[in-house]
Scaffold this active site. Structure first.
Site, PDB file in Angstrom:
ATOM      1  N   ARG A 118       5.304  26.621 -18.905  1.00 55.99           N
ATOM      2  CA  ARG A 118       4.423  25.437 -19.563  1.00 55.99           C
ATOM      3  C   ARG A 118       4.977  24.202 -19.709  1.00 55.99           C
ATOM      4  NH1 ARG A 118       3.912  30.346 -22.600  1.00 55.99           N
ATOM      5  NH2 ARG A 118       1.858  31.152 -21.997  1.00 55.99           N
ATOM      6  N   LYS A 140       2.065  10.654 -13.006  1.00 60.80           N
ATOM      7  CA  LYS A 140       1.217  11.617 -12.096  1.00 60.80           C
ATOM      8  C   LYS A 140       1.821  12.316 -11.246  1.00 60.80           C
ATOM      9  CE  LYS A 140      -2.868   8.592 -11.838  1.00 60.80           C
ATOM     10  NZ  LYS A 140      -3.776   7.948 -10.703  1.00 60.80           N
ATOM     11  N   GLU A 182       2.957  -2.217  -1.904  1.00 57.81           N
ATOM     12  CA  GLU A 182       2.673  -1.795  -3.261  1.00 57.81           C
ATOM     13  C   GLU A 182       3.469  -2.927  -4.207  1.00 57.81           C
ATOM     14  OE1 GLU A 182       0.799   0.622  -4.296  1.00 57.81           O
ATOM     15  OE2 GLU A 182       0.807   2.342  -2.685  1.00 57.81           O
ATOM     16  N   LYS A 224       4.236  -1.606 -13.854  1.00 60.33           N
ATOM     17  CA  LYS A 224       3.689  -0.384 -13.852  1.00 60.33           C
ATOM     18  C   LYS A 224       3.755   0.262 -15.167  1.00 60.33           C
ATOM     19  CE  LYS A 224       2.468   3.826 -11.827  1.00 60.33           C
ATOM     20  NZ  LYS A 224       2.383   4.910 -10.688  1.00 60.33           N
ATOM     21  N   GLU A 234      -5.323   7.025 -17.425  1.00 58.83           N
ATOM     22  CA  GLU A 234      -6.418   6.491 -16.377  1.00 58.83           C
ATOM     23  C   GLU A 234      -7.690   6.589 -16.753  1.00 58.83           C
ATOM     24  OE1 GLU A 234      -6.015   7.617 -12.177  1.00 58.83           O
ATOM     25  OE2 GLU A 234      -6.572   5.583 -11.698  1.00 58.83           O
ATOM     26  N   ARG A 238      -5.802   1.271 -16.299  1.00 61.32           N
ATOM     27  CA  ARG A 238      -4.770   1.921 -15.067  1.00 61.32           C
ATOM     28  C   ARG A 238      -5.355   1.560 -13.890  1.00 61.32           C
ATOM     29  NH1 ARG A 238      -0.496   6.814 -15.460  1.00 61.32           N
ATOM     30  NH2 ARG A 238       0.376   6.759 -13.442  1.00 61.32           N
ATOM     31  N   ASN A 242      -5.207   0.471  -8.589  1.00 57.56           N
ATOM     32  CA  ASN A 242      -5.862   1.170  -7.213  1.00 57.56           C
ATOM     33  C   ASN A 242      -6.227  -0.117  -6.473  1.00 57.56           C
ATOM     34  OD1 ASN A 242      -5.508   3.961  -7.766  1.00 57.56           O
ATOM     35  ND2 ASN A 242      -7.129   3.743  -9.113  1.00 57.56           N
ATOM     36  N   HIS A 245      -7.146   0.080  -2.784  1.00 54.73           N
ATOM     37  CA  HIS A 245      -6.893   1.491  -2.374  1.00 54.73           C
ATOM     38  C   HIS A 245      -8.265   2.436  -2.054  1.00 54.73           C
ATOM     39  CE1 HIS A 245      -2.875   1.287  -3.943  1.00 54.73           C
ATOM     40  NE2 HIS A 245      -2.533   2.560  -3.690  1.00 54.73           N
ATOM     41  N   HIS A 249      -7.582   4.223   1.135  1.00 56.84           N
ATOM     42  CA  HIS A 249      -7.575   5.664   1.286  1.00 56.84           C
ATOM     43  C   HIS A 249      -8.746   6.051   2.509  1.00 56.84           C
ATOM     44  CE1 HIS A 249      -6.226   6.553  -3.010  1.00 56.84           C
ATOM     45  NE2 HIS A 249      -5.238   6.419  -2.078  1.00 56.84           N
ATOM     46  N   HIS A 262       0.588   5.215   3.999  1.00 62.30           N
ATOM     47  CA  HIS A 262      -0.216   4.980   2.827  1.00 62.30           C
ATOM     48  C   HIS A 262      -0.232   3.226   2.601  1.00 62.30           C
ATOM     49  CE1 HIS A 262      -1.983   5.039  -1.050  1.00 62.30           C
ATOM     50  NE2 HIS A 262      -0.753   4.478  -1.517  1.00 62.30           N
TER      51      HIS A 262
HETATM   52  N1  LIG Z   1       2.421  10.261  -8.464  1.00 59.15           N
HETATM   53  C1  LIG Z   1       1.910   8.851  -8.359  1.00 59.15           C
HETATM   54  O1  LIG Z   1       1.558   8.144  -9.058  1.00 59.15           O
HETATM   55  C2  LIG Z   1       1.750   8.342  -6.802  1.00 59.15           C
HETATM   56  C3  LIG Z   1       1.673   7.224  -6.431  1.00 59.15           C
HETATM   57  C4  LIG Z   1       1.611   6.829  -5.012  1.00 59.15           C
HETATM   58  C5  LIG Z   1       1.865   7.890  -4.359  1.00 59.15           C
HETATM   59  N2  LIG Z   1       2.014   9.073  -4.585  1.00 59.15           N
HETATM   60  C6  LIG Z   1       2.330  10.205  -3.353  1.00 59.15           C
HETATM   61  O2  LIG Z   1       3.335   9.703  -2.862  1.00 59.15           O
HETATM   62  C7  LIG Z   1       3.483  10.436  -1.654  1.00 59.15           C
HETATM   63  C8  LIG Z   1       4.091   9.437  -0.754  1.00 59.15           C
HETATM   64  O3  LIG Z   1       4.999   8.832  -0.975  1.00 59.15           O
HETATM   65  P1  LIG Z   1       6.359   8.379   0.130  1.00 59.15           P
HETATM   66  O4  LIG Z   1       5.658   7.239   0.695  1.00 59.15           O
HETATM   67  O5  LIG Z   1       7.739   8.400  -0.733  1.00 59.15           O
HETATM   68  O6  LIG Z   1       6.363   9.732   1.186  1.00 59.15           O
HETATM   69  P2  LIG Z   1       7.349  10.927   1.381  1.00 59.15           P
HETATM   70  O7  LIG Z   1       7.950  11.473   0.245  1.00 59.15           O
HETATM   71  O8  LIG Z   1       6.668  11.588   2.177  1.00 59.15           O
HETATM   72  O9  LIG Z   1       8.556   9.983   2.142  1.00 59.15           O
HETATM   73  C9  LIG Z   1       8.412   9.412   3.374  1.00 59.15           C
HETATM   74  C10 LIG Z   1       9.359   9.852   4.505  1.00 59.15           C
HETATM   75  O10 LIG Z   1      10.714   9.278   4.089  1.00 59.15           O
HETATM   76  C11 LIG Z   1      11.517  10.142   4.289  1.00 59.15           C
HETATM   77  N3  LIG Z   1      12.496   9.833   3.160  1.00 59.15           N
HETATM   78  C12 LIG Z   1      12.544   9.855   1.824  1.00 59.15           C
HETATM   79  N4  LIG Z   1      13.542   9.189   1.434  1.00 59.15           N
HETATM   80  C13 LIG Z   1      14.448   8.871   2.394  1.00 59.15           C
HETATM   81  C14 LIG Z   1      15.570   8.330   2.652  1.00 59.15           C
HETATM   82  N5  LIG Z   1      16.271   7.494   1.525  1.00 59.15           N
HETATM   83  N6  LIG Z   1      16.168   8.106   3.761  1.00 59.15           N
HETATM   84  C15 LIG Z   1      15.427   8.493   4.876  1.00 59.15           C
HETATM   85  N7  LIG Z   1      14.144   9.143   4.842  1.00 59.15           N
HETATM   86  C16 LIG Z   1      13.780   9.306   3.698  1.00 59.15           C
HETATM   87  C17 LIG Z   1      10.869  11.595   3.715  1.00 59.15           C
HETATM   88  O11 LIG Z   1      11.504  12.784   4.331  1.00 59.15           O
HETATM   89  C18 LIG Z   1       9.574  11.422   4.519  1.00 59.15           C
HETATM   90  O12 LIG Z   1       9.704  11.775   5.847  1.00 59.15           O
HETATM   91  C19 LIG Z   1       2.107  10.854  -1.153  1.00 59.15           C
HETATM   92  O13 LIG Z   1       2.210  12.101  -1.438  1.00 59.15           O
HETATM   93  C20 LIG Z   1       1.164  10.120  -2.324  1.00 59.15           C
HETATM   94  O14 LIG Z   1       0.158  10.998  -2.809  1.00 59.15           O
HETATM   95  C21 LIG Z   1       2.028   9.346  -5.902  1.00 59.15           C
HETATM   96 ZN   LIG Z   2      -0.737   3.207  -3.293  1.00 59.86          ZN
END
Ligand SMILES: NC(=O)c1ccc[n+]([C@@H]2O[C@H](COP(=O)([O-])OP(=O)(O)OC[C@H]3O[C@@H](n4cnc5c(N)ncnc54)[C@H](O)[C@@H]3O)[C@@H](O)[C@H]2O)c1
Ligand SMILES: [Zn+2]
Length: 357
Positions: A118, A140, A182, A224, A234, A238, A242, A245, A249, A262
């Site tokens: 939990r 999130k 971003e 942020k 949100e 908040r 987006n 986005h 998206h 992304h």
């Molecule tokens: N929770 C939120 O508020 C929120 C906001 C925006 C995006 N997201 C989510 O985040 C995800 C995208 O995040 P991301 O772009 O970080 O993608 P990711 O975590 O998949 O990382 C991108 C790539 O970089 C590699 N990587 C990460 N750090 C590294 C480093 N220091 N050196 C070498 N390689 C590295 C990873 O293995 C991966 O292949 C999506 O799932 C999206 O939905 C969440």
């Molecule tokens: Zn984004």
């Protein structure tokens, strides 16, 4: 550790630590506890060992678990892998999950932390620029289902965020630049002088200059944090996060898996939203040019795709999670640093904006 940004959420408040190097001081209980360190298969060999040592130096006992790199790991199957690893490591209500990686690992491990027993405490150690400025902050968490991205999740704030700018040095340039989209977003939605700062430091940012990066990551986190503090779940403001986005998206989803990262899709989406803003909100043409120019300097896309893609993109926008009572709503800019959310837009303007790209 050079900078600390606080996220003010009453008893759920926490610190974001940003600098070259990491400090986990004062995060864990002094008499030690158990920690499950989660990383993906790319990040673990690069940064896992050192992070583990830093944690152990705080007197905690660490178990490590590695999930396959890539978005498909944001799945119920991998959540189950984490639950089992947590149970096998005898994690209890006093234990922590630490997410070392990008947004994928942060969302996955955060969701596991929110639901294991939990909810146990959770620390984000972001290693991508996107994770540092966006996904690790704000609470999130979630996983994907075949029916939708982030379909299942929880609002669950971390106990701390520890961002080591040095970890960005191993990140591929394309991933890094995608995160810059971003960064630009924060300037557009909140702070015109920050936007100007990004413009003036564009070359240094592209070169990942530590001092410039530190100030920029910290400012993004401040913005942020401020927005999240006003609207944690949100239900209102908040939504401005987006910006770009809805179109972004849709582009991500229609272009086929892997064509756009992304941030790349969001860059095209911000250019779209800015153009729409000129039509619908009187956003000055000159500011539109600055937004587009800055994105281009970073090598980010500012146009969508082919004209014949419009029907698919329009349809994908209609299935956006943010559509309410059948009306598509946008975050639009009145000027740099000033946006409004929930704006309905005439159908004709949408297509005309797309065709004008
Ligand atoms: N929770 C939120 O508020 C929120 C906001 C925006 C995006 N997201 C989510 O985040 C995800 C995208 O995040 P991301 O772009 O970080 O993608 P990711 O975590 O998949 O990382 C991108 C790539 O970089 C590699 N990587 C990460 N750090 C590294 C480093 N220091 N050196 C070498 N390689 C590295 C990873 O293995 C991966 O292949 C999506 O799932 C999206 O939905 C969440
Ligand atoms: Zn984004």
């Amino acid at each position: 550790m050079s900078r600390i940004v606080r996220v003010e959420l009453g008893e759920r408040s926490y610190e974001i630590r940003i600098g070259a190097g990491r400090s986990f001081e004062r995060i864990f209980p002094e008499n030690g506890c158990r920690v499950l360190l989660v990383a993906d298969s790319n990040v673990d060999p690069l940064h896992g060992e050192r992070c583990c040592e830093e944690l152990e130096a705080c007197g905690v006992s660490v178990e490590r678990v590695v999930v396959p790199a890539g978005e498909p790991s944001k799945s119920l199957d991998q959540v189950a892998v984490l639950y089992d690893a947590a149970a096998n490591a005898r994690l209890d209500r006093g234990s922590f999950i630490v997410a070392l990686g990008g947004g994928m690992v942060g969302d996955l491990a955060g969701y596991a932390a929110a639901t294991y027993m939990r909810g146990i405490r959770f620390v984000q150690v972001p290693t991508t620029l996107l994770a540092m400025v966006d996904s690790s902050v704000g609470g999130k968490t979630g996983i994907n289902r075949p029916q939708g991205k982030n379909l299942v999740g929880a609002f669950y704030q971390p106990a701390a965020v520890v961002a080591d700018l040095d970890s960005l040095l191993t990140l591929e340039q394309r991933e890094y630049v995608s995160g810059l989209a971003e960064v630009v977003k924060y300037g557009v939605i909140w702070d015109a002088s920050f936007f100007a700062h990004i413009e003036s430091q564009a070359a240094a940012l592209l070169g990942r200059e530590p001092a410039v990066l530190e100030a920029v990551v910290a400012r993004c986190c401040e913005i942020k944090a401020e927005v999240v503090a006003m609207d944690e779940r949100e239900s209102g403001v908040r939504a401005i996060l987006n910006f770009g986005h809805t179109f972004g998206h849709a582009l991500e989803n229609t272009a086929g898996y892997g064509r756009f990262l992304h941030g790349e899709a969001v860059a095209a989406g911000m250019a779209f939203a800015a153009k729409l803003s000129v039509r619908a909100k009187g956003f000055p043409e000159e500011q539109l040019r600055r937004v587009v120019e800055l994105l281009r300097r970073f090598g980010l896309p500012t146009g969508a795709a082919d004209a014949e893609d419009w029907p698919a993109i329009r349809q994908a926008m209609a299935s956006d999670k943010k559509v309410r009572d059948g009306t598509l709503r946008f975050v639009l800019a009145q000027g740099l640093g000033s946006v409004v959310f929930g704006c309905p837009v005439e159908e004709g303007s949408l297509e005309a904006t797309f065709r004008a790209q």
